[in-house]
Design an enzyme around this catalytic site. Structure first.
Site, PDB file in Angstrom:
ATOM      1  N   CYS A   1      -8.573 -14.303  -3.140  1.00 31.30           N
ATOM      2  CA  CYS A   1      -9.507 -14.434  -4.274  1.00 31.30           C
ATOM      3  C   CYS A   1      -9.397 -15.824  -4.879  1.00 31.30           C
ATOM      4  CB  CYS A   1      -9.156 -13.379  -5.316  1.00 31.30           C
ATOM      5  SG  CYS A   1     -10.134 -13.507  -6.808  1.00 31.30           S
TER       6      CYS A   1
ATOM      7  N   CYS B   1      -5.862 -15.842 -12.761  1.00 32.89           N
ATOM      8  CA  CYS B   1      -6.188 -14.504 -13.287  1.00 32.89           C
ATOM      9  C   CYS B   1      -4.948 -13.606 -13.373  1.00 32.89           C
ATOM     10  CB  CYS B   1      -7.234 -13.849 -12.382  1.00 32.89           C
ATOM     11  SG  CYS B   1      -7.655 -12.172 -12.887  1.00 32.89           S
TER      12      CYS B   1
ATOM     13  N   CYS C   1      -4.216  -9.605 -10.858  1.00 38.94           N
ATOM     14  CA  CYS C   1      -3.406  -9.301  -9.665  1.00 38.94           C
ATOM     15  C   CYS C   1      -2.095 -10.081  -9.725  1.00 38.94           C
ATOM     16  CB  CYS C   1      -4.148  -9.710  -8.389  1.00 38.94           C
ATOM     17  SG  CYS C   1      -5.614  -8.699  -8.056  1.00 38.94           S
TER      18      CYS C   1
ATOM     19  N   CYS D   1     -14.143 -11.740  -8.099  1.00 35.71           N
ATOM     20  CA  CYS D   1     -13.015 -10.797  -8.038  1.00 35.71           C
ATOM     21  C   CYS D   1     -13.072  -9.977  -6.741  1.00 35.71           C
ATOM     22  CB  CYS D   1     -13.059  -9.871  -9.244  1.00 35.71           C
ATOM     23  SG  CYS D   1     -11.799  -8.597  -9.200  1.00 35.71           S
TER      24      CYS D   1
ATOM     25  N   GLN E   1      -8.497   8.798 -10.131  1.00 31.24           N
ATOM     26  CA  GLN E   1      -7.680   8.033  -9.188  1.00 31.24           C
ATOM     27  C   GLN E   1      -8.342   6.664  -9.016  1.00 31.24           C
ATOM     28  OE1 GLN E   1      -4.754   8.918  -8.383  1.00 31.24           O
ATOM     29  NE2 GLN E   1      -4.773  11.090  -8.875  1.00 31.24           N
TER      30      GLN E   1
ATOM     31  N   GLU F   1      -4.467  21.470 -17.853  1.00 32.63           N
ATOM     32  CA  GLU F   1      -4.632  20.068 -18.217  1.00 32.63           C
ATOM     33  C   GLU F   1      -4.557  19.965 -19.739  1.00 32.63           C
ATOM     34  OE1 GLU F   1      -5.182  16.791 -17.143  1.00 32.63           O
ATOM     35  OE2 GLU F   1      -5.673  16.380 -19.236  1.00 32.63           O
TER      36      GLU F   1
ATOM     37  N   ASP G   1       0.878  16.753 -10.857  1.00 32.26           N
ATOM     38  CA  ASP G   1       0.532  15.317 -10.832  1.00 32.26           C
ATOM     39  C   ASP G   1       0.617  14.761 -12.256  1.00 32.26           C
ATOM     40  OD1 ASP G   1      -0.479  12.801 -10.329  1.00 32.26           O
ATOM     41  OD2 ASP G   1      -2.535  13.464  -9.986  1.00 32.26           O
TER      42      ASP G   1
ATOM     43  N   CYS H   1       2.841   8.484  -9.964  1.00 27.22           N
ATOM     44  CA  CYS H   1       2.611   7.026  -9.939  1.00 27.22           C
ATOM     45  C   CYS H   1       3.858   6.285 -10.398  1.00 27.22           C
ATOM     46  CB  CYS H   1       1.406   6.656 -10.805  1.00 27.22           C
ATOM     47  SG  CYS H   1       1.624   7.138 -12.515  1.00 27.22           S
TER      48      CYS H   1
HETATM   49  C1  SAM Z   1      -1.902  11.215 -13.300  1.00 24.14           C
HETATM   50  S1  SAM Z   1      -3.185  12.110 -14.123  1.00 24.14           S
HETATM   51  C2  SAM Z   1      -3.631  13.239 -12.861  1.00 24.14           C
HETATM   52  C3  SAM Z   1      -4.938  13.927 -13.025  1.00 24.14           C
HETATM   53  C4  SAM Z   1      -5.490  14.648 -11.810  1.00 24.14           C
HETATM   54  N1  SAM Z   1      -4.471  15.362 -11.069  1.00 24.14           N
HETATM   55  C5  SAM Z   1      -6.237  13.688 -10.895  1.00 24.14           C
HETATM   56  O1  SAM Z   1      -5.751  13.407  -9.781  1.00 24.14           O
HETATM   57  O2  SAM Z   1      -7.310  13.219 -11.282  1.00 24.14           O
HETATM   58  C6  SAM Z   1      -2.233  13.021 -15.254  1.00 24.14           C
HETATM   59  C7  SAM Z   1      -3.029  14.002 -16.099  1.00 24.14           C
HETATM   60  O3  SAM Z   1      -2.112  14.641 -16.977  1.00 24.14           O
HETATM   61  C8  SAM Z   1      -2.741  14.858 -18.229  1.00 24.14           C
HETATM   62  N2  SAM Z   1      -1.664  15.001 -19.227  1.00 24.14           N
HETATM   63  C9  SAM Z   1      -0.945  14.035 -19.841  1.00 24.14           C
HETATM   64  N3  SAM Z   1      -0.020  14.575 -20.642  1.00 24.14           N
HETATM   65  C10 SAM Z   1      -0.151  15.919 -20.536  1.00 24.14           C
HETATM   66  C11 SAM Z   1       0.525  17.031 -21.123  1.00 24.14           C
HETATM   67  N4  SAM Z   1       1.526  16.844 -21.981  1.00 24.14           N
HETATM   68  N5  SAM Z   1       0.147  18.271 -20.774  1.00 24.14           N
HETATM   69  C12 SAM Z   1      -0.866  18.469 -19.897  1.00 24.14           C
HETATM   70  N6  SAM Z   1      -1.551  17.457 -19.319  1.00 24.14           N
HETATM   71  C13 SAM Z   1      -1.204  16.202 -19.640  1.00 24.14           C
HETATM   72  C14 SAM Z   1      -3.636  13.637 -18.403  1.00 24.14           C
HETATM   73  O4  SAM Z   1      -4.690  13.899 -19.306  1.00 24.14           O
HETATM   74  C15 SAM Z   1      -4.109  13.390 -16.971  1.00 24.14           C
HETATM   75  O5  SAM Z   1      -5.317  14.060 -16.726  1.00 24.14           O
END
Ligand code: SAM
Length: 404
Positions: A58, A64, A67, A141, A240, A287, A335, A361
């Protein structure tokens, strides 16, 4: 003037030489010289380059701040990220082998948080300069999708319209299937005139939705396709980072859930995993954010050919699912955000759930939470790295765990 050899990369991608001396933009093994001030060699001259050094793809890479690792070859970055994972696993005594590594291609990030300011001539939109809050233009970019890169004039138009004279707008642009989904923070308070001019900009640039603070103006649904379902996430909701990364994570999660007829998806977001998995199993999604739960449920109700999906808003940090609730499922997808899911994993460890797909992550909290599951008798049967954060120091992991 000092001459030093960089030994390793720090977690922000800076080279680190003995001292420690931080040398931005320098790779391990490179010999550099320059003035050192407060432990930083800010303007190093490379005496001996690394074989892993490449010319940045880039034209904005030097200045920038978007990255961190464009000066390193893809092979080097992959190996470095694998090492970050191995060290996190070692620290918890975990000896799982890493299977495949996916790296998302250039120009594939589907969301960017641009900064924009008014200038004497109009406005300037882009990213912050490295280590500074100065905004620089990034028309070439290579990180974001072409539609996002081409959206910068629209972001500038928003700044002309609603940035205060000295303030900076934060403009998050998401490349949805319905068109660009734009969310603006840090601008003037919305009033009738601003509302009407925002509608003009939305029409002129063909935006699907523009959200000014908390007020959304929707022209077309900014939807995403999760399996057979179309979902319109609330403004700014988690997604994602790339489509390719999402597909690689979904493949790993689907493989881990093979044979499961009833699945709990914990930290489900808007249904990235829950809705595609509903082609094979009944799903209960949990969630924390109510508007995301609503979007997921709406997506399921309007889709054809999916098994039953229920969804519940629940804070899984304070109120994790207990073993008797978990034992109703034969698979669990988890997740969590970067902090991990210590409280929920503690309950999972006490459950009889047979299959777990653990997406993360953050290698450090991933290793901590996985160690607890191993202690409880689970085995890691698959571990994949999904690098959807090209040219940055971040990465995503997904593990399949089973217990007999
Ligand atoms: C890494 S993201 C994953 C979302 C989903 N699995 C995806 O792949 O799109 C983590 C998720 O956890 C939710 N989150 C964060 N803290 C939380 C909590 N204390 N209880 C329940 N959900 C929560 C966030 O709003 C978010 O949607």
């Amino acid at each position: 003037m000092e001459q030093v050899t960089v030994e390793r990369l720090g977690h922000k991608g800076d080279g680190i030489a003995p001292g420690p001396i931080f040398v931005p933009g320098i790779l391990p093994g490179e010999v550099v010289e320059g003035a050192v001030e407060n432990g930083v060699m800010a303007a190093p001259r490379i005496v001996t380059p690394s074989t892993a050094r490449v010319s940045a793809p880039c034209s904005h890479a030097k200045s920038c701040g978007g990255c961190q690792l464009q000066h390193a070859s893809d092979d080097f970055v992959t190996e470095w990220k694998l090492d970050v994972v191995r060290r996190a696993l070692d620290a918890q005594g975990i000896s799982a082998e890493i299977g495949s590594v996916h790296t998302s291609p250039p120009q594939s990030r589907r969301r960017a948080a641009f900064s924009a300011k008014r200038t004497k001539k109009g406005a300037l939109a882009g990213f912050h300069r490295k280590g500074s809050d100065v905004v620089i233009a990034v028309p070439n970019c290579q990180l974001v999708t072409p539609k996002l890169a081409a959206s910068l004039p629209m972001v500038e138009a928003l700044a002309v319209l609603g940035a205060s004279r000295k303030g900076e707008l934060s403009v998050t642009v998401t490349d949805s299937l319905g068109g660009l989904d734009v969310s603006v923070k840090g601008g003037k308070e919305i009033d009738t005139e601003l509302r009407s001019k925002l509608a003009d900009i939305a029409r002129e640039y063909g935006l699907a939705r523009v959200t000014w603070d908390d007020e959304a103006l929707t022209r077309l649904p900014p939807y995403h396709q999760f399996g057979k379902a179309q979902v319109v996430p609330p403004p700014g909701a988690f997604l994602q980072a790339t489509l390719a990364g999402e597909a690689a994570l979904l493949q790993a999660v689907t493989d881990a859930m093979a044979g499961a007829k009833s699945i709990a998806d914990l930290f489900a977001g808007c249904g990235t995993f829950a809705l595609p998995l509903a082609e094979q199993a009944r799903i209960h999604a949990f969630e924390g954010e109510k508007p995301m739960v609503k979007a997921l449920d709406h997506g399921w109700r309007n889709a054809q050919g999916l098994k039953h999906v229920t969804s519940t808003a629940r804070d899984l940090f304070r109120n994790p699912l207990l073993p008797d609730e978990l034992d109703r499922f034969d698979g669990v997808v988890i997740d969590p955000p970067r902090a991990g899911a210590e409280a929920q994993v503690e309950q999972l460890a006490k459950s009889k759930v047979k299959r777990i797909a653990h997406v993360s992550c953050n290698p450090v909290t991933f290793a901590r939470d996985t160690a607890r599951l191993l202690q409880a008798g689970y085995r890691v049967t698959d571990l994949r790295v999904v690098d959807q954060f090209r040219w940055s120091t971040h990465l995503e992991l997904v593990a399949a765990l089973t217990k007999d």
